[in-house]
Design a protein around this motif. Structure first.
Motif, short mmCIF file in Angstrom:
data_model
loop_
_atom_site.label_atom_id
_atom_site.label_comp_id
_atom_site.label_asym_id
_atom_site.label_seq_id
_atom_site.Cartn_x
_atom_site.Cartn_y
_atom_site.Cartn_z
N SER A 110 -96.73 -10.97 0.31
CA SER A 110 -96.05 -9.67 0.25
C SER A 110 -95.91 -8.64 -0.94
O SER A 110 -95.87 -7.47 -0.29
CB SER A 110 -94.49 -10.36 0.26
N VAL A 111 -96.25 -9.09 -2.09
CA VAL A 111 -96.34 -8.27 -3.25
C VAL A 111 -97.50 -7.08 -2.99
O VAL A 111 -97.38 -5.98 -3.04
CB VAL A 111 -96.30 -8.75 -4.41
N MET A 112 -98.49 -7.74 -2.41
CA MET A 112 -99.87 -6.96 -2.40
C MET A 112 -99.47 -6.08 -1.13
O MET A 112 -99.94 -4.76 -1.24
CB MET A 112 -100.90 -7.91 -1.85
N GLN A 113 -98.71 -6.39 0.11
CA GLN A 113 -98.35 -5.41 1.15
C GLN A 113 -97.74 -4.40 0.60
O GLN A 113 -97.92 -3.04 0.93
CB GLN A 113 -97.75 -6.31 2.22
N LEU A 114 -96.58 -4.57 -0.26
CA LEU A 114 -95.79 -3.43 -1.00
C LEU A 114 -96.69 -2.69 -1.61
O LEU A 114 -96.45 -1.47 -1.57
CB LEU A 114 -94.72 -4.13 -1.69
N LEU A 115 -97.39 -2.97 -2.43
CA LEU A 115 -98.57 -2.52 -3.53
C LEU A 115 -99.13 -1.59 -2.55
O LEU A 115 -99.55 -0.31 -2.83
CB LEU A 115 -99.29 -3.20 -4.43
N ASP A 116 -99.93 -1.86 -1.64
CA ASP A 116 -100.82 -1.29 -0.91
C ASP A 116 -99.84 -0.02 -0.18
O ASP A 116 -100.63 1.11 -0.11
CB ASP A 116 -101.33 -1.99 0.33
N THR A 117 -98.81 -0.32 0.32
CA THR A 117 -97.99 1.00 0.98
C THR A 117 -97.62 1.82 -0.06
O THR A 117 -97.70 3.01 0.19
CB THR A 117 -96.53 0.16 1.56
N ILE A 118 -97.33 1.71 -1.24
CA ILE A 118 -96.78 2.53 -2.35
C ILE A 118 -98.16 3.31 -2.71
O ILE A 118 -98.15 4.30 -2.74
CB ILE A 118 -96.46 1.76 -3.48
N VAL A 119 -99.44 2.67 -2.76
CA VAL A 119 -100.42 3.20 -3.10
C VAL A 119 -101.12 4.43 -2.22
O VAL A 119 -101.38 5.48 -2.40
CB VAL A 119 -101.65 2.04 -3.49
N GLU A 120 -100.66 4.05 -0.95
CA GLU A 120 -101.34 4.97 0.09
C GLU A 120 -100.23 6.12 0.32
O GLU A 120 -100.96 7.02 1.05
CB GLU A 120 -101.56 4.12 1.39
N ASN A 121 -99.13 5.97 -0.01
CA ASN A 121 -98.02 6.93 0.00
C ASN A 121 -97.87 7.88 -1.08
O ASN A 121 -96.94 8.53 -1.24
CB ASN A 121 -96.94 6.30 0.82
N ASN A 122 -98.69 7.43 -2.19
CA ASN A 122 -98.43 8.37 -3.33
C ASN A 122 -99.79 8.56 -4.20
O ASN A 122 -100.91 7.96 -3.57
CB ASN A 122 -97.71 7.66 -4.34
N ARG A 123 -99.88 9.54 -4.97
CA ARG A 123 -101.40 10.15 -5.54
C ARG A 123 -101.68 8.77 -6.71
O ARG A 123 -101.21 9.27 -7.73
CB ARG A 123 -101.00 11.37 -5.95
N VAL A 124 -102.44 7.87 -6.19
CA VAL A 124 -102.56 6.53 -7.15
C VAL A 124 -103.95 6.78 -7.11
O VAL A 124 -104.71 6.68 -6.22
CB VAL A 124 -101.89 5.41 -6.84
N ASP A 125 -104.38 6.58 -8.51
CA ASP A 125 -105.91 6.37 -8.81
C ASP A 125 -106.32 4.91 -8.50
O ASP A 125 -105.74 3.95 -9.05
CB ASP A 125 -106.41 6.84 -10.04
N LYS A 126 -106.98 4.70 -7.24
CA LYS A 126 -107.28 3.37 -6.74
C LYS A 126 -108.13 2.55 -7.96
O LYS A 126 -108.19 1.42 -7.73
CB LYS A 126 -107.70 3.42 -5.57
N LYS A 127 -108.85 3.23 -8.65
CA LYS A 127 -109.62 2.63 -9.77
C LYS A 127 -108.77 2.43 -11.04
O LYS A 127 -109.44 1.51 -11.79
CB LYS A 127 -110.93 3.64 -10.05
N ARG A 128 -107.71 2.48 -11.17
CA ARG A 128 -106.68 2.39 -12.15
C ARG A 128 -105.49 1.56 -11.58
O ARG A 128 -104.49 2.05 -12.11
CB ARG A 128 -106.61 3.66 -13.08
N ILE A 129 -105.49 0.69 -11.20
CA ILE A 129 -104.30 -0.18 -10.83
C ILE A 129 -104.12 -1.31 -11.64
O ILE A 129 -105.11 -2.03 -11.73
CB ILE A 129 -104.28 -0.52 -9.04
N TYR A 130 -103.33 -1.40 -12.45
CA TYR A 130 -102.96 -2.45 -13.47
C TYR A 130 -102.13 -3.48 -13.21
O TYR A 130 -100.95 -3.25 -12.33
CB TYR A 130 -102.61 -1.85 -15.01
#
Length: 238
Positions: A110-130
């Motif tokens: 569930s956490v990963m699904q939430l994270l993926d949603t946030i990443v896709e709907n905001n300007r997140v650098d996918k190479k720099r997820i900590y």
């Protein structure tokens, strides 16, 4: 249909809020596909609004067992959310979900699904997820590093525990930093010592900080350490 409309509305609210101030903390809720409701904080750093083309790193923070429940007030007790409440400014987005189950482990899917949603709907650098977590959240961080080995650029675990065989499943390209209090009576420091020793013997890039005289609340000095956030910002997946 109602859930789809709710999701679209949530994304619109997040994007609208992002344009209102230089940094902020959003209270929100996301229902995932597997029926887990997560309330969460989402922090935007200064400068997020100034350049619509710029992407920012994101830190996923997983709290300990004491902050679980149905009130986001609990999540402010420790870690980055506590520092944000005090006025600290971070150079990246911070996603801090709340585990609704007081007596159960994190549902990392569930956490990963939430994270993926946030990443896709905001300007997140996918190479720099900590990734970081303390106590029960530290154990969940270890688990997520195993389940999603190519997702995170770096991980910091504070007084967490994990099965030793996890060492073989973690991506060797991901730097790690482990923190633990030497007087921890809840999760003995041996949990971290054994795992770090195994990782080092296998050639992993792992740092280990021990706090003499500190018990289970080693998250206080760990998250007060400015070097931790500088270290995160230096990491990027290749």
């Amino acid at each position: 249909m109602l859930r789809k409309l709710y999701f679209i509305l949530l994304c619109f609210v997040l994007q609208s809020c992002a344009a209102q101030s230089k940094y902020k903390l959003i209270d929100a809720e996301q229902e995932t596909v597997i029926k887990e409701n997560y309330s969460y904080y989402l922090y935007y750093p200064e400068g997020y609004d100034e350049n619509p083309e710029k992407k920012f790193p994101l830190l996923l923070f997983l709290h300990g067992g004491g902050e679980s429940g149905d009130s986001l007030v609990y999540v402010k007790r420790n870690g980055p959310p506590k520092l944000i409440k005090r006025g600290k400014k971070f150079p990246f987005l911070i996603l801090a979900p709340q585990n609704p189950e007081k007596k159960m482990w994190w549902n990392t899917r569930s956490v990963m699904q939430l994270l993926d949603t946030i990443v896709e709907n905001n300007r997140v650098d996918k190479k720099r997820i900590y990734l970081t977590g303390l106590s029960r959240g530290g154990g969940a961080a270890w688990e997520m590093a195993v389940q999603y080995p190519e997702k995170f650029a770096a991980m910091a675990v504070v007084c967490g525990m994990t099965p030793l065989p996890y060492a073989s499943w973690i991506d060797k390209k991901m730097p790690m930093w482990v923190f633990h209090g030497e007087e921890d009576k809840s999760i003995p420091i041996s949990e971290s010592e054994t795992m770090v020793s195994k990782l080092k013997s296998m050639g992993y890039n792992v740092k280990f900080t021990k706090y003499p005289g500190v018990g289970h609340d080693s998250w206080v000095p760990a998250y007060d350490n400015e070097e931790l956030y500088k270290w995160f910002m230096e990491q990027e997946r290749q």
